[in-house]
Design a protein around this motif. Structure first.
Motif, short mmCIF file in Angstrom:
data_model
loop_
_atom_site.label_atom_id
_atom_site.label_comp_id
_atom_site.label_asym_id
_atom_site.label_seq_id
_atom_site.Cartn_x
_atom_site.Cartn_y
_atom_site.Cartn_z
N TRP A 258 0.87 -1.18 0.00
CA TRP A 258 0.00 0.00 0.00
C TRP A 258 0.90 1.22 0.00
CZ3 TRP A 258 -2.81 2.07 4.95
CH2 TRP A 258 -3.72 3.08 4.58
N GLY A 333 -6.29 6.62 5.34
CA GLY A 333 -6.83 5.51 4.57
C GLY A 333 -8.33 5.54 4.45
N PRO A 335 -12.02 7.63 6.40
CA PRO A 335 -12.43 8.67 7.35
C PRO A 335 -12.19 8.22 8.79
CG PRO A 335 -14.33 7.75 6.14
CD PRO A 335 -13.10 7.22 5.50
N ASP A 354 -5.79 13.10 11.71
CA ASP A 354 -6.18 12.52 10.44
C ASP A 354 -5.35 13.14 9.30
OD1 ASP A 354 -7.55 10.95 8.68
OD2 ASP A 354 -9.34 12.20 8.62
N THR A 355 -5.05 12.31 8.30
CA THR A 355 -4.37 12.82 7.09
C THR A 355 -5.10 12.25 5.88
OG1 THR A 355 -2.86 10.92 6.94
CG2 THR A 355 -2.13 12.80 8.25
N THR A 359 -3.20 7.16 -3.41
CA THR A 359 -2.09 6.59 -4.17
C THR A 359 -1.66 7.60 -5.24
OG1 THR A 359 -3.03 4.39 -3.84
CG2 THR A 359 -1.36 4.62 -5.56
N ASP A 440 -13.37 11.86 -4.58
CA ASP A 440 -14.00 11.94 -3.26
C ASP A 440 -14.95 13.13 -3.24
OD1 ASP A 440 -12.48 9.85 -2.41
OD2 ASP A 440 -11.21 10.99 -1.05
N ARG A 455 -16.78 8.44 -1.32
CA ARG A 455 -16.38 8.44 -2.72
C ARG A 455 -17.59 8.97 -3.50
NH1 ARG A 455 -11.57 8.59 -4.42
NH2 ARG A 455 -12.02 7.43 -6.32
N LYS A 549 -9.97 -0.38 3.90
CA LYS A 549 -11.14 0.40 3.46
C LYS A 549 -12.34 -0.52 3.29
CE LYS A 549 -8.32 3.22 0.49
NZ LYS A 549 -7.57 3.96 1.47
#
Ligand code: 6R9
Length: 572
Positions: A258, A333, A335, A354-355, A359, A440, A455, A549
């Motif tokens: 990943w 990855g 929420p 959170d970040t 990809t 998103d 999404r 996910k």
């Protein structure tokens, strides 16, 4: 505990004032942190390893590695020599050259990291694969990228269809006493004989680095190509967002299959010369807490799915470990549900930061910084040097609080360079006026915080209302019986769609109709009547990707009896 009121802490962190830095920063500046700013010669492995091995950091531990059988540590100087050895094996035995695609298909081990960095020293483009991939998934990726070599283990070899891949010239096998026949090469035998010196191949900023295959909702997985200059952003975000400093012990729990496991499991921490912990083997709450305690981890980067599993293991367990070394906890990855942040406050005495990134973006884009007020449920703000917006389908910017496409202004350093063999797919990410469209949906509040909704394909239209599945899932998660939740829109003749929830229950709860009703009421009261799931199915487990996910498209396909599409990234 009033989370909204948490003070922002100033004057202590690498990024002290977000506003000031955002106003003045440009990427030119970041180049000064690298030796190629002066030499013009670039190679990720040189910047991440050799540069430190030639500095006063040479005897600093670069890697602590642990799994059920091994417990090892390597300094930057040792890493330099061992990655040189790997480079020599690949070059001498496999004739690997600049630009060749070399895949890595093995469980985490120190050798995985030596081999990956060794391949980078030759200038190869590395394709990391999850060890759990089955034959079809391996074949698709090697075929599409015309891979020249793969590095694997005796156990995984049977999933590499060597004879069906004409471009595949070499199969390096990392094991004990490997039989050398056909394309097979005994990696460890040559590794122990190989020289400790190697001259790295110098590259241009836009030459290849890593090729990550990622699945969309339809079609085959696509190869997202990243190039050397991505290191600018890996480095800068590791400073600002991970807040890495010289005395940190950092643990990123992600596998290199990943993107998080390469950008922040390899590149970011080592570009900044940080000591990194890497743990092999399967997830267990006990082993994870033990890792935090034993290595004195200070900065920890993980994912909501892992936090939810730790949460599920109970608060009692946490108290058995000394986690006092922790100073910064981050997530990526999916929420990050407010409920999980609250739990983190309680058990770690830390806000989980959170970040948001993908990809395709190659590095963190929208984040919560240590010195920033956190709004639980928000992804934070764009990093300095990145411009984000919420746009409509024509690319017009929308005002605050309106849900739309989360878009980014083209041109950040770690942006994908192309989709391998599929320029058309690459072009399809951009709007005519230059916005990169993430896929998103989100909104931005008056203060510039971004809020993830789902999404685009997952957004639900019910009785004329747009509902983001994340909001409903987060509300469901607050119910004591709910361990995990996935929410989809199910076509309905009257309402357009109705909200359907799939729920995995916590231990000790029984799947009854009364419980369904209670959960429905909880969402109705806590969120809105129209957001309450009209249908609820209890499942033992929800379908998830290997990066954790929830695969809503699979839930939807199951529900509607449709083809599920590519499932290669689904966990076992
Ligand atoms: C790094 C990574 C990208 C997609 C992305 C979004 C979801 C990632 C998130 C998040 C809400 C966050 N995602 N981080 N959603 N909040 N903090 O995850 O890359 O595997 O390509 O996935 O993951 O939907 O578009 P990748």
């Amino acid at each position: 505990m009033n989370l909204e009121a948490l003070p922002s802490v100033k004057g202590k962190y690498n990024l002290e004032s977000y506003e000031e830095t955002a106003a003045s920063f440009n990427w030119e500046e970041a180049q000064k942190n690298f030796s190629w700013y002066e030499t013009g010669k670039i190679n990720m492995a040189h910047e991440a390893i050799d540069r430190h091995a030639e500095s006063d950091k040479k005897n600093k531990v670069a890697l602590y590695y642990r799994d059920a059988d091994r417990n090892e540590k390597y300094t930057f100087k040792e890493m330099k020599e061992l990655t040189n050895k790997a480079a020599n094996v690949l070059k001498n035995q496999g004739d690997i050259e600049k630009g060749d695609r070399v895949f890595i298909f093995m469980p985490r081990s120190p050798e995985l990291y030596f081999a990956l960095l060794g391949a980078l020293k030759i200038g190869a483009i590395v394709g990391p694969l999850f060890e759990a991939f089955m034959e079809g998934a391996v074949r698709d990726r090697l075929e599409d990228s015309e891979a020249k070599a793969i590095i694997t283990t005796p156990d995984l070899l049977e999933r590499v269809p060597v004879d069906e891949l004409p471009n595949l010239k070499h199969v390096f096998i990392v094991g004990n006493k490997v039989e050398e026949q056909g394309k097979q090469i005994d990696f460890m035998k040559h590794f122990s004989d190989a020289s400790r010196s190697f001259s790295v191949e110098w590259l241009e900023q836009e030459e290849g680095l890593v090729l990550h295959y990622t699945s969309g909702s339809t079609g085959k997985p696509k190869g997202v190509l990243h190039v050397q200059q991505a290191m600018l952003q890996h480095y800068q975000t590791s400073k600002w967002v991970l807040d890495l400093r010289d005395d940190d012990v950092y643990w990123c729990t992600a596998d290199p299959g990943w993107v998080t496991g390469t950008s922040y499991g390899i590149f970011g921490p080592w570009l900044t010369g940080t000591t990194s912990v890497i743990v092999g083997g399967r997830f267990s709450p006990e082993a994870w807490y033990q890792t935090l305690e034993d290595f004195g981890v200070t900065v920890w980067y993980s994912a909501p799915t892992a936090f939810r599993m730790l949460m599920g293991a109970g608060d009692e367990l946490v108290t058995k470990y000394d986690l006092s070394s922790l100073r910064h906890v981050l997530s990526v990855g999916e929420p990050l549900n407010p409920e999980v942040i609250r739990w983190g406050m309680k058990v770690f005495q830390h806000r989980i930061h959170d970040t948001w990134w993908m990809t395709e973006t190659g590095a963190q884009m929208i984040c919560n910084y240590p010195a920033m007020e956190i709004r639980p449920g928000s992804m934070g703000k764009p990093i300095p040097g990145v411009e984000a917006a919420i746009v409509d389908d024509q690319g017009n910017e929308l005002p605050a609080n309106r849900m739309g496409n989360l878009a980014l202004k083209k041109g950040w350093p770690s942006m994908m360079n192309t989709i391998w063999n599929n320029e058309q797919k690459y072009e399809s990410y951009f709007m005519p006026n230059g916005w990169y469209v993430s896929g998103d949906s989100a909104y931005k509040d008056e203060e510039g915080y971004y809020w993830f909704q789902g999404r685009i394909d997952d957004v639900i239209m019910t009785s004329g209302e747009r509902v983001g599945p994340f909001e409903v899932e987060s509300k469901l998660l607050e119910h004591p019986a709910v361990a995990e939740a996935g929410v989809i829109g199910k076509p309905d003749p009257v309402r357009g769609e109705i909200i359907k929830a799939f729920i995995a229950l916590r231990e000790g709860y029984e799947a009854t109709d009364e419980l369904k009703e209670d959960i429905r009421l909880h969402v109705k009261k806590g969120l809105a009547a129209h957001a309450a799931p009209r249908e609820i199915d209890f499942k033992d487990k929800l379908p998830k990707t290997r990066s954790g996910k929830i695969m809503r498209r699979v839930l939807k396909a199951w529900e509607l009896d449709l083809p599920t599409g590519d499932l290669s990234t689904m966990e076992d």
